[in-house]
Motif scaffolding. Structure first.
Motif, PDB file in Angstrom:
ATOM      1  N   UNK A 127      14.569  -6.502   7.833  1.00 24.39           N
ATOM      2  CA  UNK A 127      14.809  -7.890   8.258  1.00 24.39           C
ATOM      3  C   UNK A 127      15.886  -7.945   9.342  1.00 24.39           C
ATOM      4  N   UNK A 128      16.965  -7.177   9.168  1.00 25.20           N
ATOM      5  CA  UNK A 128      18.050  -7.214  10.158  1.00 25.20           C
ATOM      6  C   UNK A 128      17.580  -6.622  11.491  1.00 25.20           C
ATOM      7  N   UNK A 129      16.758  -5.575  11.428  1.00 27.82           N
ATOM      8  CA  UNK A 129      16.236  -4.988  12.673  1.00 27.82           C
ATOM      9  C   UNK A 129      15.397  -6.006  13.438  1.00 27.82           C
ATOM     10  N   UNK A 130      14.585  -6.744  12.708  1.00 26.93           N
ATOM     11  CA  UNK A 130      13.746  -7.762  13.357  1.00 26.93           C
ATOM     12  C   UNK A 130      14.633  -8.847  13.966  1.00 26.93           C
ATOM     13  N   UNK A 131      15.685  -9.226  13.239  1.00 30.13           N
ATOM     14  CA  UNK A 131      16.570 -10.290  13.745  1.00 30.13           C
ATOM     15  C   UNK A 131      17.313  -9.878  15.015  1.00 30.13           C
ATOM     16  N   UNK A 170      11.545 -17.237   9.503  1.00 25.55           N
ATOM     17  CA  UNK A 170      11.531 -16.732   8.129  1.00 25.55           C
ATOM     18  C   UNK A 170      10.162 -16.180   7.728  1.00 25.55           C
ATOM     19  N   UNK A 171       9.105 -16.708   8.341  1.00 25.23           N
ATOM     20  CA  UNK A 171       7.765 -16.215   8.022  1.00 25.23           C
ATOM     21  C   UNK A 171       7.532 -14.805   8.556  1.00 25.23           C
ATOM     22  N   UNK A 179      10.482 -15.065   4.151  1.00 31.40           N
ATOM     23  CA  UNK A 179       9.341 -15.449   3.327  1.00 31.40           C
ATOM     24  C   UNK A 179       8.066 -14.761   3.809  1.00 31.40           C
ATOM     25  N   UNK A 180       8.218 -13.774   4.661  1.00 25.40           N
ATOM     26  CA  UNK A 180       7.059 -13.076   5.204  1.00 25.40           C
ATOM     27  C   UNK A 180       6.626 -11.941   4.295  1.00 25.40           C
ATOM     28  N   UNK A 181       5.665 -11.145   4.778  1.00 27.41           N
ATOM     29  CA  UNK A 181       5.157 -10.033   3.964  1.00 27.41           C
ATOM     30  C   UNK A 181       6.161  -8.892   3.876  1.00 27.41           C
TER      31      UNK A 181
END
Ligand SMILES: [Zn+2]
Length: 203
Positions: A127-131, A170-171, A179-181
């Motif tokens: 999640x942090x990498x995506x952010x 968030x998706x 809230x994503x996969x």
């Protein structure tokens, strides 16, 4: 489908105030113009913290339920985001995963604790990498670690705050932050959980 209930309440305050009663969705996410019979549809319970309920809504036309998860609670994991963050900080500050597991003193055997920790660390690092990619104005130069993100925003705990920063995405983010996969195991297992000083336990 999980959606965000923006609130700065702690898990304890959320339960004490029965704040799920204040969680509102004014319009159906599928039919913003209305006419679909969208309505509040009670609550469901979470085990931790004890007494937690989550507000639920329903669209009869779309046959879809929507639940409003407060910013303090982890998605698809029991408990709070603060608790998840504390585990990851323990790993980041430890010389090895085993040392972190020892300090967490959970009532399960070491291999179980390591799996439990790894699950959380992998999901949050992804999640942090995506952010970092999605929000370079906030996180350019950060590494996908709690300590780096805390420094960038001068805040701790950081995960509940990130729900707000990342509210539009968030998706796309895996639980427990988004809230994503969940990420595909093959893709992330090796690359995203190599602790810099620890090693994987023997299989
Ligand atoms: Zn609808």
């Amino acid at each position: 489908m999980q959606m965000r209930f923006a609130t700065d309440l702690s898990p304890e305050e959320y339960v004490r105030q029965e704040a799920w009663k204040n969680a509102k969705l004014d319009n159906c996410p599928l039919h913003p113009k209305g006419g679909c019979g969208f309505c509040r549809n009670g609550t469901y319970k979470r085990r931790f913290p004890e007494g937690t309920k989550i507000a639920r809504f329903y669209c009869p036309k779309g046959h879809k339920s929507f639940s409003l998860l407060p910013d303090c609670l982890a998605s698809r994991l029991s408990g709070s985001l603060d608790e998840v963050e504390a585990v990851i900080v323990e790993v980041e500050n430890s010389t090895s995963q085993e040392a972190a597991a020892d300090r967490l003193r959970l009532d399960i055997e070491l291999p179980g604790i390591l799996r439990w920790m790894r699950h959380r660390v992998v999901l949050v690092r992804v999640a942090l990498s995506i952010l970092i990619e999605l929000l370079p104005s906030l996180f350019a130069g950060c590494t996908p670690s709690i300590s780096s993100f805390r420094s960038a925003l001068c805040l701790e705990p950081i995960l509940p705050e990130l729900r707000g920063c990342a509210s539009l995405y968030l998706h796309l983010l895996p639980p427990p932050l988004g809230f994503g996969p969940r990420p595909e195991k093959k893709k992330f297992k090796k690359n995203h959980f190599q602790h810099k000083t620890g090693s994987d336990p023997p299989v």
